[in-house]
Design a protein around this motif. Structure first.
Motif, PDB file in Angstrom:
ATOM      1  N   GLU A 292       0.835  -1.209   0.000  1.00 39.23           N
ATOM      2  CA  GLU A 292       0.000   0.000   0.000  1.00 39.23           C
ATOM      3  C   GLU A 292       0.868   1.257   0.000  1.00 39.23           C
ATOM      4  OE1 GLU A 292      -2.438  -0.496   3.432  1.00 39.23           O
ATOM      5  OE2 GLU A 292      -3.937  -1.746   2.405  1.00 39.23           O
ATOM      6  N   LEU A 293       1.915   1.248   0.819  1.00 39.91           N
ATOM      7  CA  LEU A 293       2.815   2.400   0.865  1.00 39.91           C
ATOM      8  C   LEU A 293       3.565   2.568  -0.452  1.00 39.91           C
ATOM      9  CD1 LEU A 293       4.312   2.050   4.476  1.00 39.91           C
ATOM     10  CD2 LEU A 293       2.411   3.489   3.734  1.00 39.91           C
ATOM     11  N   ALA A 381      22.459   3.233 -11.409  1.00 35.51           N
ATOM     12  CA  ALA A 381      21.134   3.854 -11.441  1.00 35.51           C
ATOM     13  C   ALA A 381      20.342   3.714 -10.143  1.00 35.51           C
ATOM     14  CB  ALA A 381      20.319   3.257 -12.594  1.00 35.51           C
ATOM     15  N   THR A 382      20.584   2.655  -9.384  1.00 36.76           N
ATOM     16  CA  THR A 382      19.643   2.321  -8.310  1.00 36.76           C
ATOM     17  C   THR A 382      19.879   3.112  -7.029  1.00 36.76           C
ATOM     18  OG1 THR A 382      18.606   0.482  -7.127  1.00 36.76           O
ATOM     19  CG2 THR A 382      20.990   0.416  -7.338  1.00 36.76           C
ATOM     20  N   LEU A 383      18.770   3.390  -6.351  1.00 37.17           N
ATOM     21  CA  LEU A 383      18.777   4.051  -5.052  1.00 37.17           C
ATOM     22  C   LEU A 383      17.517   3.603  -4.308  1.00 37.17           C
ATOM     23  CD1 LEU A 383      20.356   6.180  -3.357  1.00 37.17           C
ATOM     24  CD2 LEU A 383      18.775   7.889  -4.275  1.00 37.17           C
ATOM     25  N   SER A 384      17.686   3.084  -3.080  1.00 35.39           N
ATOM     26  CA  SER A 384      16.541   2.586  -2.310  1.00 35.39           C
ATOM     27  C   SER A 384      16.020   3.664  -1.371  1.00 35.39           C
ATOM     28  CB  SER A 384      16.946   1.352  -1.502  1.00 35.39           C
ATOM     29  OG  SER A 384      17.343   0.304  -2.354  1.00 35.39           O
ATOM     30  N   LEU A 385      14.714   3.935  -1.462  1.00 33.63           N
ATOM     31  CA  LEU A 385      14.057   4.944  -0.628  1.00 33.63           C
ATOM     32  C   LEU A 385      13.423   4.290   0.602  1.00 33.63           C
ATOM     33  CD1 LEU A 385      12.220   7.085  -3.351  1.00 33.63           C
ATOM     34  CD2 LEU A 385      14.535   7.382  -2.424  1.00 33.63           C
ATOM     35  N   PRO A 386      13.111   5.073   1.633  1.00 37.06           N
ATOM     36  CA  PRO A 386      12.521   4.498   2.846  1.00 37.06           C
ATOM     37  C   PRO A 386      11.192   3.798   2.579  1.00 37.06           C
ATOM     38  CG  PRO A 386      13.327   6.703   3.291  1.00 37.06           C
ATOM     39  CD  PRO A 386      13.403   6.510   1.801  1.00 37.06           C
ATOM     40  N   GLU A 392       3.632   5.836   7.737  1.00 39.86           N
ATOM     41  CA  GLU A 392       2.211   5.908   7.383  1.00 39.86           C
ATOM     42  C   GLU A 392       2.071   6.562   6.007  1.00 39.86           C
ATOM     43  OE1 GLU A 392       0.070   4.334   9.102  1.00 39.86           O
ATOM     44  OE2 GLU A 392       1.420   3.905  10.784  1.00 39.86           O
ATOM     45  N   LYS A 393       0.856   6.562   5.488  1.00 39.42           N
ATOM     46  CA  LYS A 393       0.621   7.067   4.134  1.00 39.42           C
ATOM     47  C   LYS A 393       1.061   8.525   3.982  1.00 39.42           C
ATOM     48  CE  LYS A 393      -3.196   3.889   3.146  1.00 39.42           C
ATOM     49  NZ  LYS A 393      -4.645   3.736   2.834  1.00 39.42           N
ATOM     50  N   HIS A 398       5.000  12.748   2.080  1.00 43.67           N
ATOM     51  CA  HIS A 398       5.978  13.785   2.407  1.00 43.67           C
ATOM     52  C   HIS A 398       7.358  13.408   1.871  1.00 43.67           C
ATOM     53  CE1 HIS A 398       7.938  16.493   5.723  1.00 43.67           C
ATOM     54  NE2 HIS A 398       8.139  16.952   4.508  1.00 43.67           N
ATOM     55  N   ILE A 399       7.761  12.160   2.074  1.00 49.22           N
ATOM     56  CA  ILE A 399       9.069  11.710   1.577  1.00 49.22           C
ATOM     57  C   ILE A 399       9.125  11.825   0.058  1.00 49.22           C
ATOM     58  CG2 ILE A 399      10.634   9.739   1.352  1.00 49.22           C
ATOM     59  CD1 ILE A 399       9.554   8.803   4.119  1.00 49.22           C
TER      60      ILE A 399
END
Length: 411
Positions: A292-293, A381-386, A392-393, A398-399
């Protein structure tokens, strides 16, 4: 620079989610007479096997230990017994020929470290656009070896990158065609499903390959703090791995036991298992929330000019949320990461191709440049986001806004 509102507090790319119920289960385990080698661990293993749909599940103190037990057992089955395997590690007898396993360079080093520890030679094959091992590139290697009359490849070890299943059908067919084993490092993908068609409910990860390994490290789908498991339907593999896990000792009646082979202490404690058993009950809800996130990210990032999110197939565990940067931002990636850190957004890169590390220099691909083009491009190319269940949604929104604003600064 833009006046960007930082995230409320620092958030890493991932974080464990521990409830009061989890804490209660751990405290109950601490009050038990046995805090190791007890009934809770047995219950955890049974629950894992039932969840994944396998006959056997064996818990370990880490996924790394589980990988070692898998590779050692695989070689022992080929040679006949564990004694022959251990002898092959120290013997200069040419009858013990080096065997190879084809694997991906886009993974954590434990996947390959344990191969080498068990006397295998890793052969790195390239990846597809989603970071997963490419079965076509694996077959190219197998065909070339067949033409040269080489039969050293014993298995393929794939990795479900970011929680997305590899092409299980293709790897099963490869294993059958070339009479080798398909192994899966499923450390990222507990709770995910492999789905072949839109009408298919899917098959849970863990029951697809000959043997699969899960990780219960703090940042995985569920956690035991540190821990891992080996799953398979093969009773011989299970029994060998069980011996390796606990000193090579077989218990008999009363105080009678026998050590039949060399072994280690790779056991998971009752305390860790109690946390895992509690977390396993919430696994499906964890996966649902992560997806969902992730869908909020997907919507926020739709058609942006800076990067695109990694595409998923089937039901992903969403262990990671990687984005792939447009090539014009590759050189700025480190500065982008630093800017995001200033705004309390933690990121990570998964992964540098293993053969680019000094330790693996002798295993570089045998081509003109000693590298694999897709793997190198993917790393740049890759970068992992939180992405984790403590967010929460509104946090994700915001991120996402921060990320887009930061990239616009580098436009």
């Amino acid at each position: 620079m833009k006046d960007i509102t930082p995230f409320k507090s620092f958030t890493p790319y991932s974080r464990q989610s521990i409830s009061e119920e989890d804490k209660t289960c751990v405290l109950e385990a601490l009050n038990n007479p046995l805090i190791t080698q007890g009934k809770i661990n047995e219950a955890f293993e049974k629950a894992l096997a039932n969840y994944a749909g396998t006959k056997y599940a064996l818990s370990f103190n880490s996924a790394t230990s589980a990988l070692y037990a898998l590779y050692a057992s695989l070689r022992a089955l080929e040679l006949g017994d564990l004694e022959s395997f251990y002898h092959s590690l120290v013997s200069k007898d040419t009858n013990f020929k080096t065997k190879s396993i084809i694997t991906t360079p886009i993974t954590f080093s434990a996947t390959t470290n344990m191969m080498i520890a068990c006397g295998f030679k890793p052969i790195f094959a390239d990846v597809t656009y989603d970071g997963n091992l490419d079965p076509l590139k694996c077959e190219e290697i197998l065909k070339e070896k067949a033409l040269r009359g080489e039969d050293d490849v014993i298995a393929i070890m794939s990795v479900d990158y970011a929680g997305n299943s590899v092409n299980a059908k293709a790897f099963k067919e490869l294993a059958k065609k070339y009479d080798i084993k398909w192994l899966s490092d499923s450390s990222h993908s507990l709770g995910a499903r492999y789905i072949e068609s839109t009408n298919d409910e899917g098959i849970k990860i863990g029951s697809l390959a000959y043997a699969s390994v899960f990780s219960f490290h703090a940042l995985k789908s569920i956690t035991t703090a540190e821990g891992g498991a080996l799953l398979s339907d093969d009773p011989k593999l299970y029994e060998m791995a069980k011996l390796i896990r606990s000193h090579g000792i077989t218990k008999k009646e009363l105080y009678h036991s026998d050590q039949t082979t060399l072994g280690f202490n790779f056991r998971l404690s009752e305390i860790n298992a109690s946390l895992g058993l509690s977390q396993l009950k919430k696994l499906d809800s964890f996966i649902t929330k992560r997806n969902e996130l992730a869908s909020i990210y997907d919507e926020a990032f739709k058609n942006n000019p800076y990067f695109y999110p990694l595409k998923t197939k089937g039901l992903s565990s969403r262990h990671l949320y990687p984005i792939l940067l447009d090539p014009k931002y590759h050189c700025a990636k480190e500065d982008i990461v630093k800017r995001l850190l200033e705004l309390n957004v933690g990121t990570q890169v998964h992964y540098k191709p293993l053969y680019d590390f000094s330790f693996f220099k002798d295993y570089k691909p045998k081509n003109e440049h000693g590298l694999l083009r897709n793997a190198e491009d993917f790393y740049r190319a890759t970068l992992s986001l939180p992405l984790h269940c403590n967010l929460e949604k509104e946090d994700i929104k915001h991120i996402a806004s921060i990320v887009l604003d930061v990239f616009s600064e580098f436009n």
